[in-house]
Scaffold this active site. Structure first.
Site: not given
Ligand code: ATP
Length: 291
Positions: A11, A95-98, A101-103, A105, A137
């Site tokens: 998102k 991308p993670v922690a970006a 909302a990857g986790g 989703s 989220d």
């Molecule tokens: P938001 O936008 O909801 O704040 P984000 O995009 O910033 O989320 P995510 O990619 O969801 O962040 O990851 C945040 C943390 O969650 C990371 O530190 C990661 O280690 C942990 N995590 C747990 N499960 C997952 C997953 N399936 N994918 C990505 N990260 C995950």
């Protein structure tokens, strides 16, 4: 059915406003959310051996209870007494922690996938009520599309679908802690609030330019101060024809909205060549409902 494949889409925030700090430490927010066509691939398979197993293609991502996809499966298994084993394969593309909302989703896709795979016939509302136990989220990631999120992000109102456009996503190579960003924000001192109503009006009129002109995220005031590269990326996106550009969530990802595919590609090329951002994607908005 033995197996199901799902797309867990990211998102972006067209707006992100912080209204107040709550006694429990969370913040009341107001956000216009939009799903995009950048997604993780999730396959869920029924297994003979009982238990939950998660495999991901990202070496450093946990595959146990720390992973939101695992947590979602565990909650479903416990709540609905699923006694068969489950194997979840997760190919990470978001991308993670970006700020995308990857986790959340991934978790949403597991809720939706298990509901179908085990014929549970749970309504979308039921799944969203379960999802919020794991993250604010997640209900939105189950709903998908264009929506207004209020409360801590879990109170959702559907909005008219965003007009089609191309989206360039660029994530600079920095890590931003969502908790740190919210802690650093002094709600009383926010000098610029996005005009959420104007964005909603733009959606009602189907006017992409009106929406793009009114993008806004109060968390930029914290994150950009610490990481000026976010502003540089925004400027490049606009220089290359974006109708508007903004940081998503608490960052550090930045997105630009484009009417024209060629401009979007040129902006992405420029960022690949001359910025430090490594994760760059050209995608589109997504509006079809999932369930
Ligand atoms: P938001 O936008 O909801 O704040 P984000 O995009 O910033 O989320 P995510 O990619 O969801 O962040 O990851 C945040 C943390 O969650 C990371 O530190 C990661 O280690 C942990 N995590 C747990 N499960 C997952 C997953 N399936 N994918 C990505 N990260 C995950």
């Amino acid at each position: 059915m033995h197996e199901i494949e799902l797309k867990a889409r990211a998102k972006i925030n067209l707006t992100l406003d912080v209204i107040s700090k709550r006694p429990d430490g969370y913040h009341n927010v107001e956000m216009v959310m939009q799903t995009i066509n950048l997604y993780d691939h999730i396959t869920i398979r029924k297994m003979r051996a009982p238990g939950i197993k998660l495999k991901t293609d990202l070496k450093w991502l946990p595959e146990d209870e720390r992973n939101l996809a695992y947590k979602a499966a565990k909650l479903m298994v416990e709540t609905y007494n699923i006694d068969q084993g489950i194997l979840i394969e997760l190919k990470k593309r978001i991308p993670v922690a970006a700020g995308l909302a990857g986790g959340s989703s991934d978790a949403a896709a597991v809720f939706v996938g298990l509901n179908i795979l085990f014929n549970l016939n749970l309504s979308k509302n039921k799944l969203m009520n379960l999802g919020v136990k794991l993250g604010a989220d997640i209900p939105y990631c189950i709903l998908t599309g264009t929506a207004l999120a209020q409360g801590i992000g879990e109170k959702l109102t559907k909005l008219p679908p965003m007009p089609f456009c191309y989206v360039v996503i660029a994530k600079p190579p920095i890590s931003v802690s969502t908790a740190h960003v919210y802690r650093s924000l002094n709600v009383e001192e926010i000098s610029f609030h996005p005009n959420t109503q104007e964005v909603i009006e733009g959606l009602q009129k189907g006017d992409l330019r009106h929406i793009a002109r009114n993008l806004g995220n109060v968390l930029e005031s914290v994150t950009i101060k610490e990481h000026p590269i976010i502003d540089n990326i925004k400027n490049t996106l606009v220089e290359y024809g974006a109708l508007g550009a903004l940081m998503s969530g608490s960052g550090p990802s930045v997105f630009g909205l484009f009417e024209n595919h060629k401009d979007a590609q040129a902006a992405a090329k420029e960022l690949r060549l001359h910025s430090k951002a490594k994760d760059i994607f050209v995608t589109t908005i997504f509006n079809r409902e999932r369930v």
